[in-house]
Structures are given as C-alpha cells and as structure tokens.
Enzyme design. Structure first.
Site, PDB file in Angstrom:
ATOM      1  N   ASP A 100     -10.397   3.039   6.614  1.00  0.00           N
ATOM      2  CA  ASP A 100     -10.650   2.443   5.301  1.00  0.00           C
ATOM      3  C   ASP A 100      -9.665   3.012   4.270  1.00  0.00           C
ATOM      4  OD1 ASP A 100     -12.555   0.927   3.398  1.00  0.00           O
ATOM      5  OD2 ASP A 100     -12.517   2.947   2.564  1.00  0.00           O
ATOM      6  N   LYS A 156     -10.877  -4.630   1.624  1.00  0.00           N
ATOM      7  CA  LYS A 156      -9.700  -3.793   1.871  1.00  0.00           C
ATOM      8  C   LYS A 156      -8.940  -4.193   3.129  1.00  0.00           C
ATOM      9  CE  LYS A 156     -13.262  -1.652   1.801  1.00  0.00           C
ATOM     10  NZ  LYS A 156     -14.154  -0.547   1.621  1.00  0.00           N
ATOM     11  N   GLU A 195      -9.232  -5.614  -7.745  1.00  0.00           N
ATOM     12  CA  GLU A 195      -9.280  -4.231  -8.236  1.00  0.00           C
ATOM     13  C   GLU A 195     -10.322  -3.405  -7.494  1.00  0.00           C
ATOM     14  OE1 GLU A 195      -7.127  -2.824 -10.914  1.00  0.00           O
ATOM     15  OE2 GLU A 195      -7.914  -1.262  -9.622  1.00  0.00           O
ATOM     16  N   GLY A 253     -25.447   3.562   0.434  1.00  0.00           N
ATOM     17  CA  GLY A 253     -24.653   2.330   0.355  1.00  0.00           C
ATOM     18  C   GLY A 253     -23.167   2.598   0.157  1.00  0.00           C
ATOM     19  N   LYS A 262      -6.722   0.997   2.129  1.00  0.00           N
ATOM     20  CA  LYS A 262      -6.572   1.082   0.668  1.00  0.00           C
ATOM     21  C   LYS A 262      -5.161   1.561   0.304  1.00  0.00           C
ATOM     22  CE  LYS A 262     -11.477   1.879  -0.158  1.00  0.00           C
ATOM     23  NZ  LYS A 262     -12.533   2.884  -0.069  1.00  0.00           N
ATOM     24  N   GLY A 294     -20.196   2.534  -3.884  1.00  0.00           N
ATOM     25  CA  GLY A 294     -21.525   2.319  -4.443  1.00  0.00           C
ATOM     26  C   GLY A 294     -21.607   0.986  -5.154  1.00  0.00           C
ATOM     27  N   ILE A 320     -12.218   2.856 -10.281  1.00  0.00           N
ATOM     28  CA  ILE A 320     -11.009   3.375 -10.953  1.00  0.00           C
ATOM     29  C   ILE A 320      -9.976   2.247 -11.065  1.00  0.00           C
ATOM     30  CG2 ILE A 320      -9.219   5.143 -10.909  1.00  0.00           C
ATOM     31  CD1 ILE A 320     -10.850   6.760  -8.985  1.00  0.00           C
TER      32      ILE A 320
END
Ligand code: HSE
Length: 418
Positions: free
Chosen positions: A196, A100, A124, A182, A200, A298, A131
C-alpha cells in the site's frame, strides 16, 4: 450551468469505512451543495446506516442517471474500480477516487482518458488521506528544486509499530486493532508487506518528480519480518522503527526510490509520527525541509480529502501533470547505495559479498546481525533480503549517492586506485 455553480449530484460506489464517512461528512457540509443520489454496493443484505432507497447493486443505475454529474469511487477492488472509473471518464463524467492500487497501476491510461474525454479525475485521498500532499506537490514545488520526499504513508503499519514500541502490544493484537479501527485494507497483508505504501509512493512520484514508475520496479519490504531483536537493537540505539517510503534525487538527476523499514532518530521529523498518523518530509534546494503531518487512515480523515476534491472540482481544478511533460524524463535510479542493518538466523542466508563495506558483523549459533553498505543492485537483482527470517532495515540517512561513495573510497584507500 457549469459544475462551478450547479449542484454536485453524486453517484457513489462503495459504502465501507470511507464511503459511509463521506456520506456523513456531506450531511454536515450543506454549503458544498452536493448530494449523494445513489450508492452502488456489492452486498445488498448488509445493514446500512442510511435510507434503503439510496442503495443499488446495479452500477448501470448510476451511469444511466442523467442527473449524476460526479462519480465517487471508494471500493477496495482495484480491478472493478478500473472498469468503473474508465467508464465514467469515457462518458465525460468527473471522477473522484481514493483507490491507491488502481492509480499506481493505471495512471498513464487514466491521464490519457482525462485528456481525451475532458473529464477530471481527482484523488487527494489516495495518498496520506487527510494530508493535502498531492495537490501541494503538483502545484507548489518546481521539479528542479525538489530533492527528496520521505514519508510515513501507511497508517496501519505506523499504528502497529507504535503499539509494539510504545505500548508493548504484540503484532497480531495490534493488527487486529488496526482492522477494528478501519485503518487496514480488507486484505491487511497489503499494508503489512508495504505494498500500500509503495502504491502511494508511485502516485507521489508522479506529482513530485514527473516520474511514472511501476510499483513492481520499486524495492519494497514491509514490517512482517521485523523481530523482537530488531526492536531491542532500535531501543538500545535510541531509534524508532518506521516504515518509510522515500524518493531522493541523485546527483545524476535520477531518483532513488524505495519502501523499507528504517531506523529513525529522535531528531528526524518522522520520529514523533505515531499511531495512524502519516508524515511527509519534503526537501528542496532552497527551502530545506518542510513537514506535512496528519491522519493517514480512517473514515473521516479520508472522507475529508474526498470532500476537498469535491470542492476543488467547483473551481475547475484539474491535475495538469506539468512535471510529466518535462523534456528530459525523470527515471528511477539503479545506481546508489544503502546503509543497512540486517538480522538473520543462519549464516548462509546473507552473503557477505553482497556488502560493499561492512561496518559491524556479529554471529552466534542462531542469530546474526550485520550493518554495512549495499549497492541497490543487491535489492533489485537478488532475493536473499526477502526471506522471512531476514530482516533488513535502512539506517538513518541511509541512501547514499553513488558518486559520494566513489569519492570517499578514493580518499580512504588511495592505494586501490593507483
Ligand atoms: N490501509 C491504509 C493505511 C488506508 O493504513 O494507510 C489509508 O490509505
């Protein structure tokens, strides 16, 4: 043989949560005709759950291997990732990345390199993990129709907020659990401070509105300053608190963009997005609202998005960045208002004059709460809201078009106008 039919021979950088997840997922999808040939790692002595001959600490082994026709970059160091990804693109090798920070900071150059060297870069997994939001924004939504994207795009903070609100677990314990699962970045302050989510959002803005924004130009607060009193206030009003990244087109065509904690009412589609799940609400002129929901962090959920990029490469999919080529570039708006709640400890920490309108103000010896209307310039030009003992939370439907505010003011107080 084209990449459509030939075997994908992968040079993988990184064997952490996502890298190992991808390795496992690939073993379960033989139909994809893709094989991880070598994995470049930083620490040779860490025990790995894969054949030792797979691993190397020398990146050249991957770049010099003529069979490797795809580089997958899944490391957490954005600077090192920059060198690897640009090197691969310059060699004309297709790249898949989930980084990212790298993408938010260097996408302009990476787009240029993709064009110059005719090598695709797909990512992606870099926003909302499982998603498929990037490809949908890129392909489905016409820029003129898209009005708003509003999402929970960081799994760790959503997980922490769910634990605090629904299970009464304290912040530190919830954060440790997010790390153990994680979900968190190796430096979890990146999650907790909203950085973060902001990275994104920068990626999503490119594909949603053709808007290239630098992360540092987007006002951003995380969840680190939220207090028990804020949670109590939310509960009392029947709201949840979520970390929401959003971009909303204004009537002048510019886009109001921010990452802030927000009070979310039960009727909001984001209200029931809990744990490490992400959710994105997309609003268009004609279709009204659409909702994307899925696991946002995850090992396997993120690996599944990387996998979908591999499969997209098979049919020569590339991002065309169509919206970046619009004749009138979309820009970040610096003229809109926010309906906010602010809690703080000392009166001097929050200037009353910062507010265009005050709905409610209460102050005691060591705790104050105010809700009111702020112009975005307060966040762009001042720092009072970044103080750790100040907690600023967006109210529901809290982004207000500047032209609406003027219209309302004129109606309410005509004596000020004439
Ligand atoms: N740390 C990130 C998150 C991982 O919690 O959403 C997925 O990008």
């Amino acid at each position: 043989m084209s990449i459509q039919t030939k075997k994908l021979v992968i040079g993988l950088f990184g064997f952490g949560v996502v890298g190992e997840g991808l390795y496992r997922v690939l073993q379960q999808t033989p139909g994809l005709n893709a094989e991880v040939k070598r994995v470049c790692i930083k620490h040779a002595d860490k025990p790995r759950n894969a054949p030792p001959e797979l691993f190397t600490t020398d990146p050249e082994t991957l770049f010099d291997d003529p069979e490797i026709n795809l580089i997958i970059e899944l490391i957490d160091d954005a600077d090192a990732a920059f060198h690897l990804v640009t090197r691969a693109l310059k060699k004309g090798i297709a790249v898949v990345s989930a980084n990212k920070k790298l993408l938010a900071e260097h996408l302009d150059l990476l787009i240029e390199l993709q064009q110059k060297y005719q090598a695709p870069l797909l990512y992606e997994a870099a926003a909302c993990a499982s998603i498929p939001v990037i490809r949908n924004l890129e392909e489905y939504y016409d820029n003129d129709l898209l009005q708003r994207i509003c999402g929970i795009v960081n799994g760790s903070t959503n997980y922490i907020l769910s634990k605090i609100f629904d299970e009464d677990i304290d912040f530190e314990t919830a954060l440790r659990q997010a790390q153990a699962e994680g979900f968190a970045e190796s430096d979890p302050s990146t999650d907790v401070e909203g950085l973060d989510a902001r990275n994104k959002l920068c990626i999503l803005l490119t594909h949603a509105f053709g808007l290239r924004a630098r992360p540092q130009d987007i006002p951003c607060l995380g969840i680190q300053q939220l207090k028990q009193a804020d949670a109590d206030y939310a509960r009392e009003k029947g709201f949840a608190i979520k970390l929401v990244a959003q971009a909303q087109k204004q009537s002048d065509g510019q886009v109001a963009t921010l990452v802030l904690p927000q009070f979310v009412a039960p009727e909001n589609l984001l209200y029931n997005v809990k744990q490490e799940y992400n959710g994105v609400v997309i609003e268009t002129n004609f279709a009204d609202k659409q909702f994307f929901y899925g696991k946002g962090a995850g090992s396997f959920p993120t690996a599944s998005a990387v996998l979908s990029d591999l499969s997209a490469l098979r049919y020569r999919y590339r991002y065309e960045y169509k919206k970046l080529r619009h004749s009138v570039p979309t820009t970040l708006s610096e003229d809109y208002y926010l309906k906010v709640y602010v809690s703080f400890e000392q009166l001097y920490q929050v200037p009353r004059e910062a507010f265009q309108e005050i709905y409610q103000w209460s102050s005691a010896a060591d705790f104050c709460q105010v809700s009111g209307l702020l112009h975005i310039s307060q966040l762009l030009e001042h720092d009072w809201w970044k103080n750790d003992s100040v907690s600023l939370i967006l109210l529901p439907d809290g982004i207000i078009d500047a032209r609406t505010v003027q219209t309302k003011k004129y109606q309410r107080k005509p004596e000020l106008v004439f």
